[in-house]
Design an enzyme around this catalytic site. Structure first.
Site: not given
Ligand code: PLP
Length: 397
Positions: A215, A244, A129
């Site tokens: 990420d 986050k 994701f």
């Molecule tokens: C939540 C998340 C995203 C996306 O972040 P947003 O601030 O909602 O755009 C991307 N990568 C990972 C691993 C995430 O957990």
């Protein structure tokens, strides 16, 4: 019923929160909840931390926004601090996780073009994701996220997660410029790879001259017991993305880079109106200071172990419970059946949890959770799961 003027992007639970304190939230009826979700890994230093409140208030009273057309001293300080903590060299600030990943994707493509690769390709993982923008949903490994938004962006190649051999098979593909991967898959169900996965990724990337881009939007900022999940693996990535927990709820994302990636962007290459504004930077600086001064990395590691051990012993031998896993305070409990209903049961019992990948209960409590609160969490969640798996399959509601 209010809310009919909102696009229905979320199926919302019928509760609204009014205030918070530490690990606790109160709804509009005055009912108290133990927050084991943190707004999905955001409120790492808990709710209404006095140092964060003060920093935001002070900064708001001085200057909320200027522009990246000018120097922003708070941004320069934050970049220096994040680079020092991560071993990276430069930072770009934005406002969310998907934007941080957009920056990483653009960086990798830019470097590809600098090397004369006209169709640069980024390797991404199954069940990954990375966000909801067109580029990041194309990088995401979930049909649910992509369906209805085709055509997807080209320039991604997908391999199974935690499978270095599959990655190595792409070695002959001269268009590959980078690998984008979560150190632990969050939305994919708290999937923890083999301990040497990142080291293997690093050596494959080194062999073929690819960027290793992590990420860390969910795993970063102390969530796993280190500042960043790659720390403790002995591996240094080329790019990491954060969001986050970075500013504890004030919207902020960051893309950090080193080596060739650190200087690939030039003026005009990329930008963001709000990115790294004084308010967001002040919030991030305060968040980092609290994590450091209150020893929250160590606390996350210890409390995470406590919660996992406690849940394992409470749920040992329970039919329907497959595994309790995770790192630091990123915890998953995999059941043998879909368990989305547990979120509502938790709400009724005053515990905020999340279910991801359909059958994985996900806990992301604040990094400052204390032993007594961790015990409440263990008891609450174990009780919820015990009652849930005791129900006959199919009528578990
Ligand atoms: C939540 C998340 C995203 C996306 O972040 P947003 O601030 O909602 O755009 C991307 N990568 C990972 C691993 C995430 O957990």
């Amino acid at each position: 019923m209010m809310g009919q003027h909102l696009m229905s992007t979320y199926s919302r639970l019928p509760v609204a929160f009014e205030r918070g304190q530490g690990v606790w939230l109160w709804d509009t009826q005055g009912k108290r909840y133990l927050d084991a979700l943190c707004g999905i890994a955001v409120s790492g230093i808990g709710h209404a931390h006095p140092r964060l409140v003060q920093a935001i208030a002070d900064q708001a009273a001085r200057l909320v926004h200027a522009s990246n057309l000018y120097r922003i001293p708070e941004q320069e300080r934050l970049a220096a601090l994040l680079c020092e903590l991560s071993g990276m060299e430069t930072a770009f600030f934005c406002n969310s996780g998907c934007e941080a990943n957009e920056a990483a994707i653009k960086l990798a493509r830019m470097i590809g073009h600098q090397r004369g690769i006209e169709q640069p390709t980024i390797v991404v993982m199954e069940k990954a994701f990375h966000g909801r923008t067109i580029a990041t949903l194309s990088a995401t490994g979930s049909r649910k996220v992509q369906a209805g938004f085709e055509p997807l962006l080209s320039g991604f190649a997908r391999v199974p997660y935690d499978d270095v051999d599959a990655l190595g098979l792409l070695g002959g593909n001269r268009n590959v410029v980078a690998v984008l991967v979560e150190p632990i898959q969050g939305e994919g169900g708290v999937q923890v790879p083999n301990g040497d996965y990142l080291a293997h990724l690093r050596s494959v990337c080194d062999r073929f001259g690819w960027l290793l881009m992590l990420d860390e939007v969910q795993t970063g900022m102390g969530r796993t017991g280190n500042w960043f999940a790659f720390q403790g693996t002995g591996v240094q990535p080329d790019v990491i993305t954060l969001a986050k927990g970075l500013a504890n709820g004030v919207p902020m994302g960051a893309c950090l880079a080193r080596g060739s990636a650190a200087s690939a962007f030039k003026p005009g290459s990329h930008g963001s109106t709000f990115g790294g504004n004084p308010l967001a930077c002040a919030a991030a600086l305060a968040t980092l200071a609290v994590i450091r001064d209150e020893g929250l990395l160590e606390n996350a590691a210890i409390m995470g172990e406590t919660v996992r051990t406690g849940l394992r012993s409470r749920l040992a031998g329970k039919a329907g419970v497959r595994e309790v896993r995770g790192q630091g305070l990123m915890i998953g409990i995999e059941l043998d059946r879909p368990c989305g209903d547990l979120v509502r049961h938790g709400l009724e019992h005053g515990v905020l949890i999340n279910v991801t990948a359909e059958n994985v209960v996900r806990l992301l409590p604040p990094l400052l959770i204390r032993p007594a609160e961790a015990q409440l969490l263990i008891e609450g969640v174990a009780g919820l799961i015990e009652r849930f798996v005791a129900e006959p399959l199919g009528v578990a509601d």
